[in-house]
Design a protein around this motif. Sequence first.
Motif, PDB file in Angstrom:
ATOM      1  N   ALA A  39      30.912  -9.590  23.984  1.00 24.73           N
ATOM      2  CA  ALA A  39      31.553 -10.028  22.735  1.00 24.73           C
ATOM      3  C   ALA A  39      31.905 -11.506  22.879  1.00 24.73           C
ATOM      4  CB  ALA A  39      32.796  -9.196  22.457  1.00 24.73           C
ATOM      5  N   LYS A  41      32.735 -13.371  19.994  1.00 27.22           N
ATOM      6  CA  LYS A  41      33.344 -13.779  18.722  1.00 27.22           C
ATOM      7  C   LYS A  41      34.516 -14.721  18.993  1.00 27.22           C
ATOM      8  CE  LYS A  41      35.835  -9.439  18.855  1.00 27.22           C
ATOM      9  NZ  LYS A  41      36.727  -8.643  18.063  1.00 27.22           N
ATOM     10  N   TYR A  45      36.205 -16.038  22.597  1.00 34.21           N
ATOM     11  CA  TYR A  45      37.603 -15.809  22.944  1.00 34.21           C
ATOM     12  C   TYR A  45      38.285 -17.120  23.365  1.00 34.21           C
ATOM     13  CZ  TYR A  45      36.892 -10.686  22.978  1.00 34.21           C
ATOM     14  OH  TYR A  45      36.616  -9.376  22.631  1.00 34.21           O
ATOM     15  N   PHE A  86      29.681  -7.377  14.075  1.00 37.30           N
ATOM     16  CA  PHE A  86      30.526  -6.182  14.064  1.00 37.30           C
ATOM     17  C   PHE A  86      31.076  -5.868  12.661  1.00 37.30           C
ATOM     18  CE2 PHE A  86      31.906  -7.368  18.661  1.00 37.30           C
ATOM     19  CZ  PHE A  86      30.831  -6.674  19.201  1.00 37.30           C
ATOM     20  N   ARG A 135      39.696   1.712  11.113  1.00 36.58           N
ATOM     21  CA  ARG A 135      39.499   0.359  10.587  1.00 36.58           C
ATOM     22  C   ARG A 135      38.299   0.296   9.650  1.00 36.58           C
ATOM     23  NH1 ARG A 135      39.341  -4.394  15.065  1.00 36.58           N
ATOM     24  NH2 ARG A 135      37.392  -3.395  15.635  1.00 36.58           N
ATOM     25  N   TRP A 173      27.627   3.307  16.115  1.00 39.41           N
ATOM     26  CA  TRP A 173      28.688   2.871  17.006  1.00 39.41           C
ATOM     27  C   TRP A 173      30.067   3.179  16.456  1.00 39.41           C
ATOM     28  CZ3 TRP A 173      32.134  -1.376  16.172  1.00 39.41           C
ATOM     29  CH2 TRP A 173      31.846  -2.208  15.078  1.00 39.41           C
ATOM     30  N   HIS A 175      34.560   2.418  17.746  1.00 41.61           N
ATOM     31  CA  HIS A 175      35.403   1.506  18.538  1.00 41.61           C
ATOM     32  C   HIS A 175      36.620   2.257  19.053  1.00 41.61           C
ATOM     33  CE1 HIS A 175      36.602  -2.385  19.947  1.00 41.61           C
ATOM     34  NE2 HIS A 175      37.678  -2.441  19.208  1.00 41.61           N
ATOM     35  N   ASN A 219      34.515  -0.727  24.699  1.00 41.05           N
ATOM     36  CA  ASN A 219      34.950  -2.108  24.882  1.00 41.05           C
ATOM     37  C   ASN A 219      35.272  -2.295  26.375  1.00 41.05           C
ATOM     38  OD1 ASN A 219      37.172  -0.487  25.017  1.00 41.05           O
ATOM     39  ND2 ASN A 219      38.271  -1.431  23.315  1.00 41.05           N
ATOM     40  N   SER A 220      35.967  -3.383  26.722  1.00 43.15           N
ATOM     41  CA  SER A 220      36.288  -3.613  28.146  1.00 43.15           C
ATOM     42  C   SER A 220      37.047  -2.437  28.740  1.00 43.15           C
ATOM     43  CB  SER A 220      37.145  -4.869  28.310  1.00 43.15           C
ATOM     44  OG  SER A 220      36.452  -5.999  27.877  1.00 43.15           O
ATOM     45  N   ARG A 235      30.172  -2.823  25.087  1.00 45.64           N
ATOM     46  CA  ARG A 235      30.501  -4.078  24.396  1.00 45.64           C
ATOM     47  C   ARG A 235      31.758  -4.729  24.974  1.00 45.64           C
ATOM     48  NH1 ARG A 235      30.752  -0.368  20.081  1.00 45.64           N
ATOM     49  NH2 ARG A 235      32.947  -0.959  19.933  1.00 45.64           N
ATOM     50  N   GLY A 237      34.446  -7.517  25.980  1.00 45.18           N
ATOM     51  CA  GLY A 237      34.782  -8.880  25.571  1.00 45.18           C
ATOM     52  C   GLY A 237      35.733  -9.483  26.588  1.00 45.18           C
ATOM     53  N   ILE A 238      37.004  -9.113  26.491  1.00 46.18           N
ATOM     54  CA  ILE A 238      38.045  -9.786  27.277  1.00 46.18           C
ATOM     55  C   ILE A 238      37.754  -9.750  28.785  1.00 46.18           C
ATOM     56  CG2 ILE A 238      39.603  -7.762  27.531  1.00 46.18           C
ATOM     57  CD1 ILE A 238      40.891 -11.180  26.486  1.00 46.18           C
ATOM     58  N   TYR A 369      44.739 -11.702  24.338  1.00 45.55           N
ATOM     59  CA  TYR A 369      43.683 -12.013  23.357  1.00 45.55           C
ATOM     60  C   TYR A 369      44.150 -13.116  22.405  1.00 45.55           C
ATOM     61  CZ  TYR A 369      41.620  -7.353  24.444  1.00 45.55           C
ATOM     62  OH  TYR A 369      41.077  -6.251  25.048  1.00 45.55           O
TER      63      TYR A 369
HETATM   64  C1  LIG Z   1      33.729  -4.014  17.640  1.00 41.96           C
HETATM   65  C2  LIG Z   1      34.200  -4.603  18.914  1.00 41.96           C
HETATM   66  N1  LIG Z   1      33.559  -4.306  20.054  1.00 41.96           N
HETATM   67  C3  LIG Z   1      33.941  -4.824  21.248  1.00 41.96           C
HETATM   68  C4  LIG Z   1      35.017  -5.671  21.323  1.00 41.96           C
HETATM   69  C5  LIG Z   1      35.445  -6.194  22.658  1.00 41.96           C
HETATM   70  O1  LIG Z   1      36.715  -5.711  22.951  1.00 41.96           O
HETATM   71  P1  LIG Z   1      37.453  -6.145  24.311  1.00 41.96           P
HETATM   72  O2  LIG Z   1      37.630  -7.614  24.205  1.00 41.96           O
HETATM   73  O3  LIG Z   1      38.733  -5.400  24.273  1.00 41.96           O
HETATM   74  O4  LIG Z   1      36.555  -5.756  25.408  1.00 41.96           O
HETATM   75  C6  LIG Z   1      35.723  -5.998  20.162  1.00 41.96           C
HETATM   76  C7  LIG Z   1      36.895  -6.881  20.227  1.00 41.96           C
HETATM   77  O5  LIG Z   1      37.914  -6.667  19.658  1.00 41.96           O
HETATM   78  C8  LIG Z   1      35.301  -5.447  18.919  1.00 41.96           C
HETATM   79  O6  LIG Z   1      35.931  -5.738  17.779  1.00 41.96           O
END
Ligand SMILES: Cc1ncc(COP(=O)(O)O)c(C=O)c1O
Length: 385
Positions: A39, A41, A45, A86, A135, A173, A175, A219-220, A235, A237-238, A369
């Motif tokens: 991720a 976006k 980060y 996303f 969401r 997918w 979340h 996610n993470s 997926r 991110g952080i 975040y």
């Molecule tokens: C749809 C989606 N997938 C993956 C992530 C990555 O999440 P994280 O940073 O907690 O790993 C995010 C981040 O908020 C997200 O919105």
Amino acid sequence: MSRSASSDAPHAIVDLTALAANVAALRARIAPGTRLMAAVKADAYGHGVARVAPALSAFVDAFGVATAEEALELRALGIAQDVLVFGPVRARIAELVAADVALTVAGPDDLDAIARAAAPGRARVHLKVDTGMGRLGTPVGAPSDASGSGLRTVLELAAAVDRGRASLLEGVWSHLASADDPDAAVADSSADAQIAAFREVLQALDASSLRPPMAHLANSAGVIARPDAQFDLVRPGIAVYGQPPSPHVAGLAPELRPALTLDAPVTFVKRLPAGAPIGYGGTWIAQRATVLATVRLGYADGYPRSLSSRGLASVGDHHARVAGRVCMDQVMLDVGPDADVALGDRAVFVGGAGPSAVAVAEAAGSFVYELLTGLGARVARRYVG
Ligand SMILES: Cc1ncc(COP(=O)(O)O)c(C=O)c1O
């Protein structure tokens, strides 16, 4: 006396080697065939996507972003990997399809928008289902799908995407809402319920010969705390940036290396007598004679004002504390009575010799975040590694 010729700006110093090491650490946690989508976006980060995405591209299979603009920016940077947006998109759909960017469909309106866009070819679509985050997407599983009709709606939408003249069903997918909670690994947790609901969706798609090649949920926190949430793709991110999604997950992934350090230059130094007030409102008063350093970093740069008289930093070997209110562009530090500080010295506020990003965010009443993505445009991104 100035000790350094470094710039006047605050710096976010990003260690690209740490990013690669974090991806390798995450890969070690997933099955060999599982694809990894980073991720990136919100300007990766806050780390600066223009350098981060190319640096990561040798190590990841795909990139995830929040908006059409972010996806097109990746293509403009020459990123050739899969890119998924996303959030549902209403604008620039034809451009996105032409750029081979995969799109999210959460409901029939999203599919209609794709059909109306007159894109040059079929859009690669990932169908979003709501297994408990609440969401986006059709709610499935208890308790959100009270009527029990969610699964049927998802199948209808999947069939519509699959049959669509303008779309191609490539993924499904959802979340995770709470995989970072300490109880996420125990039975009957909400993560448990989400994983079960997602499996049910996959089974139903399979039974209708609609199961797309890419199912993804983790996610993470999911990658680290819930190995059973890994499907065809994950997926994170952080964690790619070396930060844990929560204190609980930090303990489960000690190998992560924070990639970012925030420092800023000292612009004024003085000896302060006991009793001297500092900053807006005079809210901080020196309790003893000390050395005060003014630093070029403020809340407009993303250093939280809630850290007024609370934030910590290091200047050389000295531990410093924020004295008085954080200003828009500047902050004052009590460096201690014996400190040897000079103009141009750099105070470290996050990472490195300073406090961790998680600690800073917590002290600010925020979370990591928000701290990272809030770093402002005046913070120069510098890259090492
Ligand atoms: C749809 C989606 N997938 C993956 C992530 C990555 O999440 P994280 O940073 O907690 O790993 C995010 C981040 O908020 C997200 O919105």
